[in-house]
Design a protein around this motif. Structure first.
Motif, PDB file in Angstrom:
ATOM      1  N   LEU A  98       8.006  -3.437  12.319  1.00  0.00           N
ATOM      2  CA  LEU A  98       7.780  -3.098  13.713  1.00  0.00           C
ATOM      3  C   LEU A  98       7.119  -1.731  13.882  1.00  0.00           C
ATOM      4  CD1 LEU A  98      11.020  -4.537  15.316  1.00  0.00           C
ATOM      5  CD2 LEU A  98       8.786  -5.597  15.037  1.00  0.00           C
ATOM      6  N   HIS A  99       7.439  -0.784  13.011  1.00  0.00           N
ATOM      7  CA  HIS A  99       6.814   0.533  13.093  1.00  0.00           C
ATOM      8  C   HIS A  99       5.304   0.418  12.888  1.00  0.00           C
ATOM      9  CE1 HIS A  99       6.218   4.809  12.790  1.00  0.00           C
ATOM     10  NE2 HIS A  99       5.643   4.649  11.613  1.00  0.00           N
ATOM     11  N   GLU A 100       4.887  -0.392  11.941  1.00  0.00           N
ATOM     12  CA  GLU A 100       3.454  -0.598  11.702  1.00  0.00           C
ATOM     13  C   GLU A 100       2.792  -1.253  12.908  1.00  0.00           C
ATOM     14  OE1 GLU A 100       1.101   0.203   9.286  1.00  0.00           O
ATOM     15  OE2 GLU A 100       2.723   1.543   8.740  1.00  0.00           O
ATOM     16  N   ILE A 101       3.467  -2.198  13.505  1.00  0.00           N
ATOM     17  CA  ILE A 101       2.922  -2.877  14.684  1.00  0.00           C
ATOM     18  C   ILE A 101       2.731  -1.870  15.819  1.00  0.00           C
ATOM     19  CG2 ILE A 101       3.409  -4.604  16.471  1.00  0.00           C
ATOM     20  CD1 ILE A 101       2.497  -5.735  13.747  1.00  0.00           C
ATOM     21  N   GLU A 102       3.697  -0.975  15.997  1.00  0.00           N
ATOM     22  CA  GLU A 102       3.571   0.049  17.036  1.00  0.00           C
ATOM     23  C   GLU A 102       2.346   0.925  16.796  1.00  0.00           C
ATOM     24  OE1 GLU A 102       7.176   2.155  18.499  1.00  0.00           O
ATOM     25  OE2 GLU A 102       8.167   0.950  16.957  1.00  0.00           O
ATOM     26  N   LEU A 109       0.828  -1.202   0.000  1.00  0.00           N
ATOM     27  CA  LEU A 109       0.000   0.000   0.000  1.00  0.00           C
ATOM     28  C   LEU A 109       0.866   1.256   0.000  1.00  0.00           C
ATOM     29  CD1 LEU A 109      -2.689  -0.950   2.685  1.00  0.00           C
ATOM     30  CD2 LEU A 109      -2.876  -1.105   0.193  1.00  0.00           C
ATOM     31  N   ASP A 110       0.348   2.310  -0.609  1.00  0.00           N
ATOM     32  CA  ASP A 110       1.045   3.596  -0.539  1.00  0.00           C
ATOM     33  C   ASP A 110       0.798   4.209   0.842  1.00  0.00           C
ATOM     34  OD1 ASP A 110      -1.552   4.507  -0.627  1.00  0.00           O
ATOM     35  OD2 ASP A 110      -1.323   5.635  -2.483  1.00  0.00           O
ATOM     36  N   PRO A 111       1.528   5.268   1.213  1.00  0.00           N
ATOM     37  CA  PRO A 111       1.385   5.832   2.570  1.00  0.00           C
ATOM     38  C   PRO A 111      -0.047   6.211   2.945  1.00  0.00           C
ATOM     39  CG  PRO A 111       3.364   6.692   1.555  1.00  0.00           C
ATOM     40  CD  PRO A 111       2.639   5.903   0.492  1.00  0.00           C
ATOM     41  N   SER A 112      -0.822   6.767   2.020  1.00  0.00           N
ATOM     42  CA  SER A 112      -2.193   7.132   2.381  1.00  0.00           C
ATOM     43  C   SER A 112      -3.061   5.877   2.546  1.00  0.00           C
ATOM     44  CB  SER A 112      -2.810   8.078   1.351  1.00  0.00           C
ATOM     45  OG  SER A 112      -2.930   7.450   0.094  1.00  0.00           O
ATOM     46  N   GLY A 113      -2.815   4.860   1.746  1.00  0.00           N
ATOM     47  CA  GLY A 113      -3.533   3.592   1.894  1.00  0.00           C
ATOM     48  C   GLY A 113      -3.203   2.918   3.214  1.00  0.00           C
ATOM     49  N   MET A 114      -1.943   3.002   3.628  1.00  0.00           N
ATOM     50  CA  MET A 114      -1.535   2.435   4.915  1.00  0.00           C
ATOM     51  C   MET A 114      -2.261   3.148   6.052  1.00  0.00           C
ATOM     52  SD  MET A 114       2.527   2.092   4.121  1.00  0.00           S
ATOM     53  CE  MET A 114       3.059   1.078   5.468  1.00  0.00           C
ATOM     54  N   ARG A 115      -2.326   4.472   5.982  1.00  0.00           N
ATOM     55  CA  ARG A 115      -3.004   5.262   7.016  1.00  0.00           C
ATOM     56  C   ARG A 115      -4.496   4.914   7.066  1.00  0.00           C
ATOM     57  NH1 ARG A 115      -1.090   9.657   5.571  1.00  0.00           N
ATOM     58  NH2 ARG A 115      -2.714  10.232   4.101  1.00  0.00           N
ATOM     59  N   GLU A 116      -5.113   4.812   5.897  1.00  0.00           N
ATOM     60  CA  GLU A 116      -6.536   4.472   5.842  1.00  0.00           C
ATOM     61  C   GLU A 116      -6.802   3.081   6.412  1.00  0.00           C
ATOM     62  OE1 GLU A 116      -7.927   5.007   1.831  1.00  0.00           O
ATOM     63  OE2 GLU A 116      -7.376   7.131   1.830  1.00  0.00           O
ATOM     64  N   LEU A 117      -5.932   2.134   6.090  1.00  0.00           N
ATOM     65  CA  LEU A 117      -6.104   0.782   6.613  1.00  0.00           C
ATOM     66  C   LEU A 117      -5.933   0.762   8.125  1.00  0.00           C
ATOM     67  CD1 LEU A 117      -6.650  -2.195   6.126  1.00  0.00           C
ATOM     68  CD2 LEU A 117      -4.190  -2.505   5.810  1.00  0.00           C
ATOM     69  N   ARG A 118      -4.942   1.490   8.646  1.00  0.00           N
ATOM     70  CA  ARG A 118      -4.757   1.564  10.104  1.00  0.00           C
ATOM     71  C   ARG A 118      -6.009   2.118  10.773  1.00  0.00           C
ATOM     72  NH1 ARG A 118       0.640   3.267   8.835  1.00  0.00           N
ATOM     73  NH2 ARG A 118       0.014   5.436   9.043  1.00  0.00           N
ATOM     74  N   GLU A 119      -6.574   3.187  10.203  1.00  0.00           N
ATOM     75  CA  GLU A 119      -7.789   3.783  10.764  1.00  0.00           C
ATOM     76  C   GLU A 119      -8.946   2.781  10.738  1.00  0.00           C
ATOM     77  OE1 GLU A 119      -8.394   7.350   8.488  1.00  0.00           O
ATOM     78  OE2 GLU A 119      -6.636   8.341   9.371  1.00  0.00           O
ATOM     79  N   LEU A 120      -9.083   2.049   9.625  1.00  0.00           N
ATOM     80  CA  LEU A 120     -10.139   1.048   9.509  1.00  0.00           C
ATOM     81  C   LEU A 120      -9.958  -0.057  10.543  1.00  0.00           C
ATOM     82  CD1 LEU A 120     -12.595  -0.197   8.082  1.00  0.00           C
ATOM     83  CD2 LEU A 120     -10.987  -1.274   6.486  1.00  0.00           C
TER      84      LEU A 120
END
Length: 123
Positions: free
Chosen positions: A52-56, A23-34
């Motif tokens: 690990l950053h994503e896990i945090e 995913l691109d950075p905005s897609g990653m952010r949207e998925l985290r929010e979801l």
């Protein structure tokens, strides 16, 4: 698409492997929010990742598994605030310990065939 299919059944447990991969950075952010919204509804979200950053950003609890062995399981903030530990696999434990013990600021301990190094309490 796979996430949408999984959510249709209204699961109590959602297991995802590397959910932000590709995913691109905005897609990653949207998925985290979801995923945060999904978790807030009472769904347990289990994520497997080496990022690990994503896990945090995504998790409140974490388990670290190395070659099928559970190494740690705790709240994410306890793990990220913990002192780093380096594990060395050596063939001559005593010799390695004797060589490393004099290092200032390092605590050396033994575990099976491994030397464990971490910052000492006395710095």
């Amino acid at each position: 698409m796979g996430l949408a299919q999984a959510l249709i059944a209204q699961p109590k447990l959602l297991i995802l492997d590397e959910p932000t991969n590709g995913l691109d950075p905005s897609g990653m952010r949207e998925l985290r929010e979801l995923l945060h919204k999904i978790a807030s509804t009472g769904v347990a979200v289990f994520i497997s990742s080496h990022l690990l950053h994503e896990i945090e950003l995504l998790c409140d609890r974490v388990a670290i598994i190395n070659q099928g062995t559970l190494i740690a399981e705790t709240e994410i903030h306890k793990l990220t605030n913990a002192a780093p530990i380096v594990t060395l696999e050596v063939s001559q434990l005593d010799k390695a310990k004797n060589l490393l013990s004099p290092l200032p600021g390092i605590e050396v301990s033994l575990s099976e065939q491994h030397i464990l190094l971490k910052p000492s309490e006395k710095r």
